[in-house]
Design a protein around this motif. Structure first.
Motif: not given
Length: 146
Positions: A22-35
């Motif tokens: 799970v990652f939170v980007f500098a702009n506040g967007d969130k990604y939860d998944g494979e990378y």
């Protein structure tokens, strides 16, 4: 295996390993998944859910850090696209539903209604034919005798 992190899945080739997080980007967007991780960068690859700060959500396949493959994009307005993506665009077969209940099912090319499809209006009447972005000359009304 030496050097393998817990929860890490190996790909079939000798390429980078697919990780999950799970990652939170500098702009506040969130990604939860494979990378995958290359040169210190996180590259979305595989299945994941990206949520923007305005409430838009993409749930689907990623490749090379872009929406590629099957997925569902729910806009904060309530509009929903479910179908094929290529390089962050609606491209291939899909269904787009507007917040007012009308919908289009058919072909898309680079985010445009392009090709054979069906448009269902707010009265649940279906119009079928060839779509060319904002035009649809010669649409046929599908008469339903129920």
């Amino acid at each position: 295996m030496p050097g393998e992190k817990k929860g890490q899945k190996k790909t079939e080739d000798t390429g980078p390993s697919i990780l999950t997080g799970v990652f939170v980007f500098a702009n506040g967007d969130k990604y939860d998944g494979e990378y995958i991780q290359e040169d210190g960068s996180i590259i979305r690859n595989g299945h994941g859910i990206h949520t923007t700060t305005d409430g838009s959500v993409y749930d689907g396949q990623w490749s090379e850090d872009k929406m590629n493959g099957q997925g569902k994009l729910t806009h904060h307005s309530g509009a929903v696209y479910t179908g094929e993506f290529v390089n962050n665009q609606f491209h291939g077969h899909g269904v787009y539903m507007w917040p007012n209940g009308s919908s289009y099912e058919g072909d898309f090319v680079e985010n445009r209604l392009e090709g054979k499809g069906n448009f269902t209006d707010t009265e649940n009447q279906v119009w079928t034919g060839q779509f060319r972005y904002k035009a649809a000359p010669g649409l046929q009304f599908q008469l339903r005798l129920d």
